[in-house]
Design a protein around this motif. Structure first.
Motif, PDB file in Angstrom:
ATOM      1  N   LEU A   1      -3.674  18.004  13.263  1.00  0.00           N
ATOM      2  CA  LEU A   1      -4.488  18.467  12.134  1.00  0.00           C
ATOM      3  C   LEU A   1      -5.863  17.843  12.352  1.00  0.00           C
ATOM      4  CD1 LEU A   1      -1.847  17.805   9.332  1.00  0.00           C
ATOM      5  CD2 LEU A   1      -2.248  19.922  10.606  1.00  0.00           C
ATOM      6  N   THR A   2      -6.802  18.636  12.832  1.00  0.00           N
ATOM      7  CA  THR A   2      -8.069  18.088  13.317  1.00  0.00           C
ATOM      8  C   THR A   2      -9.212  18.197  12.324  1.00  0.00           C
ATOM      9  OG1 THR A   2      -8.625  20.197  14.371  1.00  0.00           O
ATOM     10  CG2 THR A   2      -7.450  18.564  15.709  1.00  0.00           C
ATOM     11  N   GLU A   3      -8.987  18.870  11.199  1.00  0.00           N
ATOM     12  CA  GLU A   3     -10.022  19.012  10.184  1.00  0.00           C
ATOM     13  C   GLU A   3      -9.464  18.610   8.823  1.00  0.00           C
ATOM     14  OE1 GLU A   3     -11.704  22.919  10.189  1.00  0.00           O
ATOM     15  OE2 GLU A   3     -11.875  22.989  12.381  1.00  0.00           O
ATOM     16  N   ASP A   4     -10.354  18.123   7.939  1.00  0.00           N
ATOM     17  CA  ASP A   4      -9.918  17.736   6.601  1.00  0.00           C
ATOM     18  C   ASP A   4      -9.189  18.884   5.907  1.00  0.00           C
ATOM     19  OD1 ASP A   4     -11.040  15.254   6.970  1.00  0.00           O
ATOM     20  OD2 ASP A   4     -12.713  15.550   5.572  1.00  0.00           O
ATOM     21  N   SER A   5      -9.687  20.106   6.076  1.00  0.00           N
ATOM     22  CA  SER A   5      -9.074  21.250   5.402  1.00  0.00           C
ATOM     23  C   SER A   5      -7.640  21.475   5.869  1.00  0.00           C
ATOM     24  CB  SER A   5      -9.906  22.517   5.643  1.00  0.00           C
ATOM     25  OG  SER A   5      -9.983  22.820   7.030  1.00  0.00           O
ATOM     26  N   HIS A   6      -7.353  21.203   7.150  1.00  0.00           N
ATOM     27  CA  HIS A   6      -5.990  21.349   7.657  1.00  0.00           C
ATOM     28  C   HIS A   6      -5.073  20.279   7.061  1.00  0.00           C
ATOM     29  CE1 HIS A   6      -7.589  23.403  11.582  1.00  0.00           C
ATOM     30  NE2 HIS A   6      -7.722  24.163  10.502  1.00  0.00           N
TER      31      HIS A   6
ATOM     32  N   PRO B   1      -5.158  18.559  -4.151  1.00  0.00           N
ATOM     33  CA  PRO B   1      -4.542  18.059  -2.919  1.00  0.00           C
ATOM     34  C   PRO B   1      -5.487  17.233  -2.053  1.00  0.00           C
ATOM     35  CG  PRO B   1      -4.997  20.423  -2.743  1.00  0.00           C
ATOM     36  CD  PRO B   1      -5.226  20.036  -4.188  1.00  0.00           C
ATOM     37  N   GLU B   2      -6.790  17.302  -2.344  1.00  0.00           N
ATOM     38  CA  GLU B   2      -7.760  16.532  -1.568  1.00  0.00           C
ATOM     39  C   GLU B   2      -7.538  15.027  -1.693  1.00  0.00           C
ATOM     40  OE1 GLU B   2      -9.140  20.510  -2.523  1.00  0.00           O
ATOM     41  OE2 GLU B   2      -8.554  18.826  -3.821  1.00  0.00           O
ATOM     42  N   PHE B   3      -6.767  14.613  -2.698  1.00  0.00           N
ATOM     43  CA  PHE B   3      -6.494  13.191  -2.859  1.00  0.00           C
ATOM     44  C   PHE B   3      -5.875  12.602  -1.600  1.00  0.00           C
ATOM     45  CE2 PHE B   3      -2.088  14.379  -3.271  1.00  0.00           C
ATOM     46  CZ  PHE B   3      -1.390  13.244  -2.889  1.00  0.00           C
ATOM     47  N   VAL B   4      -5.155  13.458  -0.851  1.00  0.00           N
ATOM     48  CA  VAL B   4      -4.402  12.949   0.291  1.00  0.00           C
ATOM     49  C   VAL B   4      -5.319  12.390   1.371  1.00  0.00           C
ATOM     50  CG1 VAL B   4      -4.250  15.014   1.778  1.00  0.00           C
ATOM     51  CG2 VAL B   4      -2.295  13.460   1.580  1.00  0.00           C
ATOM     52  N   LEU B   5      -6.588  12.771   1.372  1.00  0.00           N
ATOM     53  CA  LEU B   5      -7.524  12.237   2.361  1.00  0.00           C
ATOM     54  C   LEU B   5      -7.754  10.739   2.159  1.00  0.00           C
ATOM     55  CD1 LEU B   5     -10.105  15.159   2.451  1.00  0.00           C
ATOM     56  CD2 LEU B   5      -8.274  14.665   4.099  1.00  0.00           C
TER      57      LEU B   5
ATOM     58  N   LEU C   1      -0.629  19.196   3.103  1.00  0.00           N
ATOM     59  CA  LEU C   1      -0.079  18.561   1.901  1.00  0.00           C
ATOM     60  C   LEU C   1       0.160  19.600   0.809  1.00  0.00           C
ATOM     61  CD1 LEU C   1      -1.097  17.432  -1.121  1.00  0.00           C
ATOM     62  CD2 LEU C   1       0.691  16.201   0.091  1.00  0.00           C
ATOM     63  N   ALA C   2      -0.811  20.481   0.608  1.00  0.00           N
ATOM     64  CA  ALA C   2      -0.725  21.447  -0.489  1.00  0.00           C
ATOM     65  C   ALA C   2       0.484  22.362  -0.357  1.00  0.00           C
ATOM     66  CB  ALA C   2      -2.014  22.280  -0.548  1.00  0.00           C
TER      67      ALA C   2
ATOM     68  N   TRP D   1       0.837  -1.211   0.000  1.00  0.00           N
ATOM     69  CA  TRP D   1       0.000   0.000   0.000  1.00  0.00           C
ATOM     70  C   TRP D   1       0.867   1.254   0.000  1.00  0.00           C
ATOM     71  CZ3 TRP D   1       0.074   3.387   4.270  1.00  0.00           C
ATOM     72  CH2 TRP D   1      -0.786   4.489   4.146  1.00  0.00           C
ATOM     73  N   PHE D   2       1.887   1.278   0.826  1.00  0.00           N
ATOM     74  CA  PHE D   2       2.696   2.478   1.004  1.00  0.00           C
ATOM     75  C   PHE D   2       3.582   2.758  -0.209  1.00  0.00           C
ATOM     76  CE2 PHE D   2       6.135   5.069   2.669  1.00  0.00           C
ATOM     77  CZ  PHE D   2       5.494   5.939   3.542  1.00  0.00           C
ATOM     78  N   PHE D   3       4.307   1.731  -0.664  1.00  0.00           N
ATOM     79  CA  PHE D   3       5.300   1.956  -1.708  1.00  0.00           C
ATOM     80  C   PHE D   3       4.754   1.812  -3.125  1.00  0.00           C
ATOM     81  CE2 PHE D   3       7.836   0.782   2.031  1.00  0.00           C
ATOM     82  CZ  PHE D   3       8.698   1.879   2.086  1.00  0.00           C
ATOM     83  N   ASP D   4       3.679   1.040  -3.311  1.00  0.00           N
ATOM     84  CA  ASP D   4       3.139   0.824  -4.654  1.00  0.00           C
ATOM     85  C   ASP D   4       1.941   1.709  -4.971  1.00  0.00           C
ATOM     86  OD1 ASP D   4       5.061  -1.159  -4.877  1.00  0.00           O
ATOM     87  OD2 ASP D   4       3.676  -2.782  -4.365  1.00  0.00           O
ATOM     88  N   VAL D   5       1.314   2.258  -3.941  1.00  0.00           N
ATOM     89  CA  VAL D   5       0.113   3.074  -4.161  1.00  0.00           C
ATOM     90  C   VAL D   5       0.312   4.500  -3.643  1.00  0.00           C
ATOM     91  CG1 VAL D   5      -2.374   3.275  -3.790  1.00  0.00           C
ATOM     92  CG2 VAL D   5      -1.323   1.001  -3.955  1.00  0.00           C
ATOM     93  N   TYR D   6       0.604   4.631  -2.357  1.00  0.00           N
ATOM     94  CA  TYR D   6       0.698   5.965  -1.750  1.00  0.00           C
ATOM     95  C   TYR D   6       1.820   6.811  -2.348  1.00  0.00           C
ATOM     96  CZ  TYR D   6       2.050   9.484   1.721  1.00  0.00           C
ATOM     97  OH  TYR D   6       2.421  10.655   2.342  1.00  0.00           O
ATOM     98  N   ILE D   7       3.050   6.314  -2.316  1.00  0.00           N
ATOM     99  CA  ILE D   7       4.171   7.132  -2.791  1.00  0.00           C
ATOM    100  C   ILE D   7       4.028   7.508  -4.268  1.00  0.00           C
ATOM    101  CG2 ILE D   7       6.656   7.178  -3.249  1.00  0.00           C
ATOM    102  CD1 ILE D   7       7.124   5.703  -0.696  1.00  0.00           C
ATOM    103  N   PRO D   8       3.709   6.569  -5.182  1.00  0.00           N
ATOM    104  CA  PRO D   8       3.559   6.980  -6.583  1.00  0.00           C
ATOM    105  C   PRO D   8       2.480   8.045  -6.785  1.00  0.00           C
ATOM    106  CG  PRO D   8       3.771   4.602  -6.430  1.00  0.00           C
ATOM    107  CD  PRO D   8       3.604   5.103  -5.026  1.00  0.00           C
TER     108      PRO D   8
END
Length: 216
Positions: free
Chosen positions: A119-124, A95-99, A129-130, A74-81
């Motif tokens: 970071l307590t809210e999605d916007s934060h 940048p919302e993809f990071v959620l 990330l952005a 998950w981390f190296f084949d999906v998240y990092i790419p």
């Protein structure tokens, strides 16, 4: 204001109130002994009810190697790419993809900028990330080299990933170099990063190893 401080590199320590508990995914059994067992562990009846409400699967035998392989894939084949492709503009996503990969809330600490914050809210989470991507794009970021990494499963639903991030431009010059410890948890069937601790490091001193980087 929070992210303005981060962008300028000002020292900060922002500790927002985190939820008393956040249930990601439990693997509690369904037999009648569960509540008795939890009571014996000193777990309150209210928390027992929450655990029972969100329990999603019969507890399975823990297989460390299988879980670590799952986290690693998950981390190296999906998240990092995905992170890199959005960061260098190859993938047209906001940048919302990071959620899909970072949880809310998420706790982070670092030395540059000096920070400890929830970071307590999605916007934060999205802005955190952005701002990284904006900085890297301005520096000509194209790819991330990972000279060393470690994956550890704590149990079937939690683990950690440690990496050296060497973020680079097209000519392979290094823009940033961090050693990072990520805490990960399996939520609703998928892994997410729930916290991270970073420190800047130096290729000439860390020897391209995590142990060397943390020892600096």
């Amino acid at each position: 204001m929070l992210f303005k401080m981060l962008k300028t590199g000002a020292a900060l320590a922002v500790l927002a109130s985190a939820p008393a508990f956040a249930v990601a995914e439990t693997a509690a059994g369904n037999d009648a002994n569960d509540k008795t067992n939890m009571g014996a562990l000193g777990i309150s009846s209210d928390l027992q009810s929450v655990i029972a409400k969100f329990a999603t699967a019969q507890k399975a035998e823990f297989d460390r190697e299988t879980t670590e392989a799952e986290i690693s894939s998950w981390f190296f084949d999906v998240y990092i790419p995905t992170w890199v492709a959005v960061g260098n503009g190859e993938l047209d996503r906001g940048p919302e993809f990071v959620l899909d990969f970072w949880s809310t809330p998420m706790f982070v600490t670092g030395d540059e900028p000096y920070m400890a914050l929830w970071l307590t809210e999605d916007s934060h989470v999205v802005e955190f990330l952005a701002m990284q991507h904006r900085f890297l794009k301005a520096k000509g970021f194209t790819h991330t080299h990972v000279p060393d990494s470690k994956v550890r499963a704590y149990n079937g639903l939690g683990g950690a990933v440690e990496v050296i991030w060497s973020r680079r431009a097209a000519d392979n010059s290094e823009i940033q170099r961090y050693v990072v410890h990520f805490e990960v948890a399996k939520m609703n069937g998928t892994w997410k990063i729930i916290g991270g601790h970073t420190r800047t490091t130096d290729a000439e001193k860390d020897g391209d190893t995590i142990d060397g980087a943390w020892a600096l």
